[in-house]
Design an enzyme around this catalytic site. Structure first.
Site, PDB file in Angstrom:
ATOM      1  N   VAL A  90      40.930  42.055  46.742  1.00 43.05           N
ATOM      2  CA  VAL A  90      40.168  43.178  46.168  1.00 43.05           C
ATOM      3  C   VAL A  90      40.459  43.279  44.667  1.00 43.05           C
ATOM      4  O   VAL A  90      41.591  43.077  44.234  1.00 43.05           O
ATOM      5  CB  VAL A  90      40.547  44.482  46.906  1.00 43.05           C
ATOM      6  CG1 VAL A  90      40.085  45.713  46.157  1.00 43.05           C
ATOM      7  CG2 VAL A  90      39.945  44.467  48.299  1.00 43.05           C
ATOM      8  N   GLY A  91      39.416  43.543  43.892  1.00 41.18           N
ATOM      9  CA  GLY A  91      39.602  43.704  42.437  1.00 41.18           C
ATOM     10  C   GLY A  91      39.873  42.385  41.757  1.00 41.18           C
ATOM     11  O   GLY A  91      40.642  42.325  40.798  1.00 41.18           O
ATOM     12  N   ALA A  92      39.256  41.298  42.236  1.00 43.00           N
ATOM     13  CA  ALA A  92      39.559  39.977  41.678  1.00 43.00           C
ATOM     14  C   ALA A  92      38.312  39.252  41.187  1.00 43.00           C
ATOM     15  O   ALA A  92      38.305  38.042  41.048  1.00 43.00           O
ATOM     16  CB  ALA A  92      40.277  39.139  42.733  1.00 43.00           C
ATOM     17  N   GLY A  93      37.233  39.994  40.958  1.00 42.39           N
ATOM     18  CA  GLY A  93      36.028  39.362  40.417  1.00 42.39           C
ATOM     19  C   GLY A  93      35.029  38.945  41.479  1.00 42.39           C
ATOM     20  O   GLY A  93      34.023  38.316  41.180  1.00 42.39           O
ATOM     21  N   LEU A  94      35.293  39.316  42.748  1.00 44.86           N
ATOM     22  CA  LEU A  94      34.367  38.923  43.822  1.00 44.86           C
ATOM     23  C   LEU A  94      33.429  40.073  44.215  1.00 44.86           C
ATOM     24  O   LEU A  94      32.830  40.044  45.283  1.00 44.86           O
ATOM     25  CB  LEU A  94      35.148  38.434  45.047  1.00 44.86           C
ATOM     26  CG  LEU A  94      35.995  37.181  44.810  1.00 44.86           C
ATOM     27  CD1 LEU A  94      36.819  36.824  46.047  1.00 44.86           C
ATOM     28  CD2 LEU A  94      35.126  35.989  44.409  1.00 44.86           C
ATOM     29  N   SER A 113      34.472  45.947  44.450  1.00 44.30           N
ATOM     30  CA  SER A 113      34.236  47.384  44.212  1.00 44.30           C
ATOM     31  C   SER A 113      32.810  47.730  44.602  1.00 44.30           C
ATOM     32  O   SER A 113      32.561  48.810  45.166  1.00 44.30           O
ATOM     33  CB  SER A 113      34.567  47.810  42.780  1.00 44.30           C
ATOM     34  OG  SER A 113      34.212  46.835  41.877  1.00 44.30           O
ATOM     35  N   ALA A 114      31.873  46.812  44.335  1.00 44.17           N
ATOM     36  CA  ALA A 114      30.484  47.055  44.764  1.00 44.17           C
ATOM     37  C   ALA A 114      30.409  47.066  46.290  1.00 44.17           C
ATOM     38  O   ALA A 114      29.718  47.905  46.885  1.00 44.17           O
ATOM     39  CB  ALA A 114      29.565  45.984  44.202  1.00 44.17           C
ATOM     40  N   ASP A 128      26.072  43.676  40.903  1.00 45.91           N
ATOM     41  CA  ASP A 128      27.015  43.568  42.026  1.00 45.91           C
ATOM     42  C   ASP A 128      26.567  44.394  43.230  1.00 45.91           C
ATOM     43  O   ASP A 128      26.691  43.969  44.379  1.00 45.91           O
ATOM     44  CB  ASP A 128      28.422  44.030  41.592  1.00 45.91           C
ATOM     45  CG  ASP A 128      29.084  43.039  40.650  1.00 45.91           C
ATOM     46  OD1 ASP A 128      28.400  42.090  40.218  1.00 45.91           O
ATOM     47  OD2 ASP A 128      30.276  43.214  40.346  1.00 45.91           O
TER      48      ASP A 128
HETATM   49  C1  MEV Z   1      31.450  42.152  37.234  1.00 45.66           C
HETATM   50  O1  MEV Z   1      31.421  41.560  38.531  1.00 45.66           O
HETATM   51  C2  MEV Z   1      30.277  41.663  36.436  1.00 45.66           C
HETATM   52  C3  MEV Z   1      30.113  42.282  35.060  1.00 45.66           C
HETATM   53  O2  MEV Z   1      28.930  41.686  34.494  1.00 45.66           O
HETATM   54  C4  MEV Z   1      29.945  43.774  35.148  1.00 45.66           C
HETATM   55  C5  MEV Z   1      28.613  44.212  35.756  1.00 45.66           C
HETATM   56  O3  MEV Z   1      27.667  43.418  35.823  1.00 45.66           O
HETATM   57  O4  MEV Z   1      28.539  45.400  36.125  1.00 45.66           O
HETATM   58  C6  MEV Z   1      31.272  41.970  34.145  1.00 45.66           C
END
Ligand code: MEV
Length: 335
Positions: free
Chosen positions: A112-116, A119-120, A162
């Site tokens: 969680v919270g790693a760019g995947l 949070s969405a 997201d």
């Molecule tokens: C985060 O997953 C992606 C970003 O482009 C933020 C967003 O699109 O809300 C960094």
């Protein structure tokens, strides 16, 4: 009554950050999911339990020759995750003009919270389960819109990307507009065999968004032309994807990584994984998501084993991801 839904994580193939500034993006759901169960309570409280979030709870550092030790926790990320649950419930209650106390349980098959996009997935999953519990069946567009409002409110800035992918699944070409985002679900004639590499995240999404904003304020022409070029990469990437040309898509991922690096959102560890995957034969590799550590993705048909080893060698944790999974879906509803 207890309602359980699941929502997928995602990989941004091309276009993160620039999508916050109105450029298009290309994004795929993955076959790792986050589960949100919501159960009614007789009072008005909200109780959240989070399990299996793959968050290291405690780090102890001992200094040589000293009895002192340093305790660090990573509970910030749990608190961050909770903020999305709370806001999603608040926004849904307002939207339906109805509310209930709930017990919310979250389980995740990915860090969680790693760019995947977790949070969405938390926002979309909570909205979907909570509104069902209250007896409403929102359409996906509405769930995605409320999810986007949740992210905007918690993070201060967010594109609709997201929350749209977590709701709709598949692979999307998305172009934000001042009104409803333009979303095209792409029909792919090819599979997208990918390996994801994970490394500990050093910065939060909101901080990375701020970093790009500050850079843009100080050097607007340079940053806007980087964003514009990312937008072109997305458009050419969409064409390449639709004609099944993974070599061109891979090259564009490499270009996109360079541009994200120029925006200052990559990290040494992410770069190490990106470059070692290319040495192991990936057609393309890039960081994915907001950056500052977290995840990268390598497009590597037929080279998955070698790329996994290459990621491990530089200290990352690899896992395979099948792209184009289902969007948010109902798992069960028990009386
Ligand atoms: C985060 O997953 C992606 C970003 O482009 C933020 C967003 O699109 O809300 C960094």
């Amino acid at each position: 009554m207890k309602v359980t839904v699941s929502a997928p994580g995602k990989i941004t193939l091309l276009g993160e950050h620039a999508v916050v500034y109105g450029k298009p993006a290309l994004v795929s759901a993955i076959n790792r999911r986050l589960y949100v169960a919501v159960e009614g309570r007789s009072d008005s409280a909200i109780r959240v339990s989070a399990l299996d979030l793959h968050i290291p709870g405690l780090i102890l550092t001992f200094k040589e020759g000293s009895k002192d030790y340093l305790i660090e926790t990573d509970y910030d990320r749990i608190v961050d995750a909770m903020a999305y649950v709370r806001k999603a419930i608040e926004i849904s209650s307002k939207h339906l003009a109805s509310k209930s106390g709930v017990n919310v349980t979250i389980r995740s098959e990915m860090p969680v919270g790693a760019g995947l996009g977790t949070s969405a997935a938390i926002a979309v999953g909570t909205i979907s389960a909570y509104t069902r519990l209250l007896g409403h069946d929102l359409d996906p567009e509405e769930i995605a819109r409320l999810g986007h409002m949740t992210e905007l409110s918690v993070q201060g800035a967010a594109s609709p990307m997201d929350t749209a992918i977590s709701t709709m699944g598949g692979t999307l070409f998305i172009r934000p507009t001042s009104g409803k985002p333009k979303i095209e679900k792409l029909r792919l004639g090819v599979g997208l065999p990918a390996v994801v590499g994970y490394t500990e995240r050093e910065s939060r999404t909101s901080d990375l968004l701020k970093r790009v904003k500050v850079l843009r304020e100080s050097t607007p022409k340079v940053v806007d032309s980087i964003m514009g070029t990312i937008g072109y990469a997305v458009e050419e990437g969409k064409d390449a994807l639709l004609r099944g040309d993974l070599e061109v898509l891979g090259r564009l991922m490499n270009v996109n990584h360079g541009l994200l690096e120029a925006l200052g959102v990559s990290s040494k560890r992410l770069n190490d994984m990106v470059y070692s995957s290319r040495s192991a034969g990936a057609l393309g590799s890039k960081m994915t998501g907001a950056g500052g550590g977290g995840c990268m993705v390598a497009l590597c048909p037929g080279r998955e084993d070698k790329v996994e080893i290459a990621i491990r060698v530089v200290g990352g944790e690899p896992f395979r991801a099948a792209l184009s999974g289902d969007g948010v879906r109902m798992e069960s509803a028990e009386k």
